[in-house]
Design a protein around this motif. Structure first.
Motif, mmCIF file in Angstrom:
data_model
loop_
_atom_site.group_PDB
_atom_site.id
_atom_site.type_symbol
_atom_site.label_atom_id
_atom_site.label_comp_id
_atom_site.label_asym_id
_atom_site.label_seq_id
_atom_site.Cartn_x
_atom_site.Cartn_y
_atom_site.Cartn_z
ATOM 1 N N LEU A 36 0.835 -1.204 0.000
ATOM 2 C CA LEU A 36 0.000 0.000 0.000
ATOM 3 C C LEU A 36 0.864 1.246 0.000
ATOM 4 O O LEU A 36 1.990 1.229 0.502
ATOM 5 C CB LEU A 36 -0.897 0.016 1.243
ATOM 6 C CG LEU A 36 -1.865 -1.151 1.389
ATOM 7 C CD1 LEU A 36 -2.516 -1.118 2.760
ATOM 8 C CD2 LEU A 36 -2.913 -1.114 0.297
ATOM 9 N N THR A 37 0.336 2.326 -0.526
ATOM 10 C CA THR A 37 1.026 3.609 -0.475
ATOM 11 C C THR A 37 0.485 4.396 0.717
ATOM 12 O O THR A 37 -0.580 4.087 1.253
ATOM 13 C CB THR A 37 0.800 4.406 -1.765
ATOM 14 O OG1 THR A 37 -0.593 4.636 -1.933
ATOM 15 C CG2 THR A 37 1.342 3.657 -2.974
ATOM 16 N N ALA A 38 1.210 5.426 1.111
ATOM 17 C CA ALA A 38 0.845 6.210 2.288
ATOM 18 C C ALA A 38 -0.510 6.890 2.155
ATOM 19 O O ALA A 38 -1.173 7.152 3.152
ATOM 20 C CB ALA A 38 1.933 7.250 2.575
ATOM 21 N N ASP A 39 -0.943 7.171 0.950
ATOM 22 C CA ASP A 39 -2.219 7.874 0.764
ATOM 23 C C ASP A 39 -3.378 6.945 0.391
ATOM 24 O O ASP A 39 -4.485 7.401 0.139
ATOM 25 C CB ASP A 39 -2.074 8.965 -0.290
ATOM 26 C CG ASP A 39 -1.617 8.423 -1.633
ATOM 27 O OD1 ASP A 39 -1.167 7.269 -1.701
ATOM 28 O OD2 ASP A 39 -1.707 9.170 -2.618
ATOM 29 N N ALA A 40 -3.142 5.639 0.370
ATOM 30 C CA ALA A 40 -4.187 4.688 -0.017
ATOM 31 C C ALA A 40 -5.014 4.265 1.196
ATOM 32 O O ALA A 40 -4.463 3.756 2.167
ATOM 33 C CB ALA A 40 -3.567 3.456 -0.658
ATOM 34 N N PRO A 41 -6.334 4.467 1.166
ATOM 35 C CA PRO A 41 -7.170 3.961 2.256
ATOM 36 C C PRO A 41 -7.253 2.436 2.173
ATOM 37 O O PRO A 41 -7.099 1.853 1.099
ATOM 38 C CB PRO A 41 -8.529 4.604 1.985
ATOM 39 C CG PRO A 41 -8.539 4.872 0.534
ATOM 40 C CD PRO A 41 -7.125 5.137 0.137
ATOM 41 N N PHE A 42 -7.457 1.789 3.317
ATOM 42 C CA PHE A 42 -7.626 0.338 3.317
ATOM 43 C C PHE A 42 -8.658 -0.040 4.372
ATOM 44 O O PHE A 42 -8.856 0.664 5.352
ATOM 45 C CB PHE A 42 -6.289 -0.383 3.542
ATOM 46 C CG PHE A 42 -5.548 0.044 4.780
ATOM 47 C CD1 PHE A 42 -5.631 -0.694 5.948
ATOM 48 C CD2 PHE A 42 -4.756 1.186 4.772
ATOM 49 C CE1 PHE A 42 -4.944 -0.298 7.081
ATOM 50 C CE2 PHE A 42 -4.062 1.583 5.901
ATOM 51 C CZ PHE A 42 -4.158 0.836 7.065
ATOM 52 N N VAL A 43 -9.331 -1.146 4.138
ATOM 53 C CA VAL A 43 -10.410 -1.594 5.021
ATOM 54 C C VAL A 43 -9.859 -2.609 6.010
ATOM 55 O O VAL A 43 -9.118 -3.528 5.641
ATOM 56 C CB VAL A 43 -11.554 -2.233 4.209
ATOM 57 C CG1 VAL A 43 -12.632 -2.771 5.124
ATOM 58 C CG2 VAL A 43 -12.143 -1.217 3.235
ATOM 59 N N VAL A 44 -10.219 -2.427 7.285
ATOM 60 C CA VAL A 44 -9.871 -3.396 8.329
ATOM 61 C C VAL A 44 -11.165 -3.936 8.917
ATOM 62 O O VAL A 44 -12.197 -3.273 8.895
ATOM 63 C CB VAL A 44 -8.985 -2.776 9.423
ATOM 64 C CG1 VAL A 44 -7.654 -2.326 8.862
ATOM 65 C CG2 VAL A 44 -9.684 -1.629 10.112
ATOM 66 N N ARG A 45 -11.096 -5.164 9.439
ATOM 67 C CA ARG A 45 -12.280 -5.794 10.024
ATOM 68 C C ARG A 45 -11.931 -6.352 11.388
ATOM 69 O O ARG A 45 -10.933 -7.059 11.543
ATOM 70 C CB ARG A 45 -12.776 -6.919 9.123
ATOM 71 C CG ARG A 45 -13.977 -7.644 9.681
ATOM 72 C CD ARG A 45 -14.558 -8.634 8.696
ATOM 73 N NE ARG A 45 -13.581 -9.572 8.198
ATOM 74 C CZ ARG A 45 -13.631 -10.890 8.394
ATOM 75 N NH1 ARG A 45 -14.609 -11.408 9.085
ATOM 76 N NH2 ARG A 45 -12.706 -11.660 7.887
ATOM 77 N N ASP A 46 -12.738 -6.044 12.377
ATOM 78 C CA ASP A 46 -12.609 -6.597 13.719
ATOM 79 C C ASP A 46 -13.187 -8.009 13.659
ATOM 80 O O ASP A 46 -14.368 -8.193 13.358
ATOM 81 C CB ASP A 46 -13.384 -5.729 14.708
ATOM 82 C CG ASP A 46 -13.256 -6.204 16.134
ATOM 83 O OD1 ASP A 46 -13.251 -7.439 16.363
ATOM 84 O OD2 ASP A 46 -13.196 -5.346 17.029
ATOM 85 N N LEU A 47 -12.365 -9.024 13.915
ATOM 86 C CA LEU A 47 -12.817 -10.404 13.792
ATOM 87 C C LEU A 47 -13.770 -10.820 14.912
ATOM 88 O O LEU A 47 -14.447 -11.843 14.795
ATOM 89 C CB LEU A 47 -11.623 -11.352 13.736
ATOM 90 C CG LEU A 47 -10.727 -11.181 12.511
ATOM 91 C CD1 LEU A 47 -9.522 -12.109 12.588
ATOM 92 C CD2 LEU A 47 -11.506 -11.417 11.233
ATOM 93 N N LEU A 48 -13.832 -10.066 16.006
ATOM 94 C CA LEU A 48 -14.766 -10.393 17.083
ATOM 95 C C LEU A 48 -16.140 -9.777 16.847
ATOM 96 O O LEU A 48 -17.163 -10.421 17.028
ATOM 97 C CB LEU A 48 -14.209 -9.938 18.433
ATOM 98 C CG LEU A 48 -12.912 -10.619 18.867
ATOM 99 C CD1 LEU A 48 -12.418 -10.028 20.169
ATOM 100 C CD2 LEU A 48 -13.100 -12.116 18.989
ATOM 101 N N SER A 49 -16.159 -8.510 16.447
ATOM 102 C CA SER A 49 -17.443 -7.808 16.276
ATOM 103 C C SER A 49 -17.914 -7.780 14.822
ATOM 104 O O SER A 49 -19.043 -7.393 14.560
ATOM 105 C CB SER A 49 -17.317 -6.367 16.778
ATOM 106 O OG SER A 49 -16.484 -5.615 15.906
#
Length: 67
Positions: A36-49
């Motif tokens: 990823l580049t510094a300006d690229a947004p990325f999606v994260v997911r909480d595996l518990l919720s």
């Protein structure tokens, strides 16, 4: 950090070892290692919720609240 064979989905574990109070701090994300580049947004997911968030940048403030 662990990913799927052939690339894709990475797992990063953030743990609160002092559970009674909420804990907060900064997490460094190795963007270059993830392709990823510094300006690229990325999606994260909480595996518990199962909550998903869009993160931006190398340093993210994370709050873990056991309540």
């Amino acid at each position: 950090m662990r990913g799927r064979p052939g690339g894709g989905g990475q797992v990063r574990v953030i743990v609160n070892l002092d559970p009674p109070p909420a804990q907060e701090g900064w997490v460094g994300v190795p963007l270059g290692a993830l392709g990823l580049t510094a300006d690229a947004p990325f999606v994260v997911r909480d595996l518990l919720s199962e909550e998903r968030q869009v993160w931006h940048g190398e340093w993210i403030n994370v709050r873990l609240d056991p309540a």
